[in-house]
Design a protein around this motif. Structure first.
Motif, PDB file in Angstrom:
ATOM      1  N   GLU A  51      29.218 -84.067 -57.757  1.00  0.00           N
ATOM      2  CA  GLU A  51      27.964 -84.031 -58.215  1.00  0.00           C
ATOM      3  C   GLU A  51      26.906 -82.907 -57.991  1.00  0.00           C
ATOM      4  O   GLU A  51      26.700 -83.687 -59.040  1.00  0.00           O
ATOM      5  CB  GLU A  51      27.542 -85.678 -57.554  1.00  0.00           C
ATOM      6  N   LEU A  52      26.703 -82.987 -57.195  1.00  0.00           N
ATOM      7  CA  LEU A  52      25.977 -81.366 -57.147  1.00  0.00           C
ATOM      8  C   LEU A  52      26.022 -80.607 -57.579  1.00  0.00           C
ATOM      9  O   LEU A  52      24.897 -79.941 -58.712  1.00  0.00           O
ATOM     10  CB  LEU A  52      25.853 -80.644 -55.482  1.00  0.00           C
ATOM     11  N   GLU A  53      27.180 -79.968 -57.834  1.00  0.00           N
ATOM     12  CA  GLU A  53      27.323 -79.068 -58.914  1.00  0.00           C
ATOM     13  C   GLU A  53      26.761 -79.462 -60.711  1.00  0.00           C
ATOM     14  O   GLU A  53      26.746 -78.239 -61.565  1.00  0.00           O
ATOM     15  CB  GLU A  53      29.114 -78.362 -58.707  1.00  0.00           C
ATOM     16  N   GLN A  54      27.638 -80.154 -61.036  1.00  0.00           N
ATOM     17  CA  GLN A  54      26.819 -81.494 -62.353  1.00  0.00           C
ATOM     18  C   GLN A  54      24.918 -81.513 -62.857  1.00  0.00           C
ATOM     19  O   GLN A  54      24.451 -81.369 -63.563  1.00  0.00           O
ATOM     20  CB  GLN A  54      27.610 -81.780 -62.466  1.00  0.00           C
ATOM     21  N   GLU A  55      24.713 -81.437 -61.420  1.00  0.00           N
ATOM     22  CA  GLU A  55      23.487 -81.677 -61.760  1.00  0.00           C
ATOM     23  C   GLU A  55      22.681 -80.371 -61.716  1.00  0.00           C
ATOM     24  O   GLU A  55      21.437 -80.309 -61.977  1.00  0.00           O
ATOM     25  CB  GLU A  55      22.731 -82.520 -60.497  1.00  0.00           C
TER      26      GLU A  55
END
Length: 86
Positions: free
Chosen positions: A74-78
């Protein structure tokens, strides 16, 4: 009863010298210590197995729960979304 199986009380046996009584007491003490060590060894083995099982259970659960987490994804997508906007 056979003579070799008869139990005697060293304090009341008339034919024993003080040295023989002391030696008998030492032998009995050594036998008690060996029996105690055997009992404690088995308890220690069971305790070690129990602690090891708990440790490996926690270790396995930690790996399982970390593999289930997707917060890094999720952090990488953000971060990708923020880069695309910038």
């Amino acid at each position: 009863e056979a003579a070799f199986a008869r139990r005697i009380d060293p304090a009341r046996e008339p034919g024993l010298s003080p040295e023989q009584r002391r030696l008998m007491a030492q032998v009995e003490f050594a036998q008690r210590q060996r029996a105690l060590q055997r009992r404690l060894r088995s308890r220690n083995v069971l305790l070690a197995l129990g602690i090891g099982a708990v440790t490996f259970g926690i270790y396995g659960y930690t790996f399982y729960s970390v593999s289930q987490e997707r917060f890094l994804d999720e952090l990488e997508q953000e971060a990708e979304a923020a880069r695309a906007r910038a």
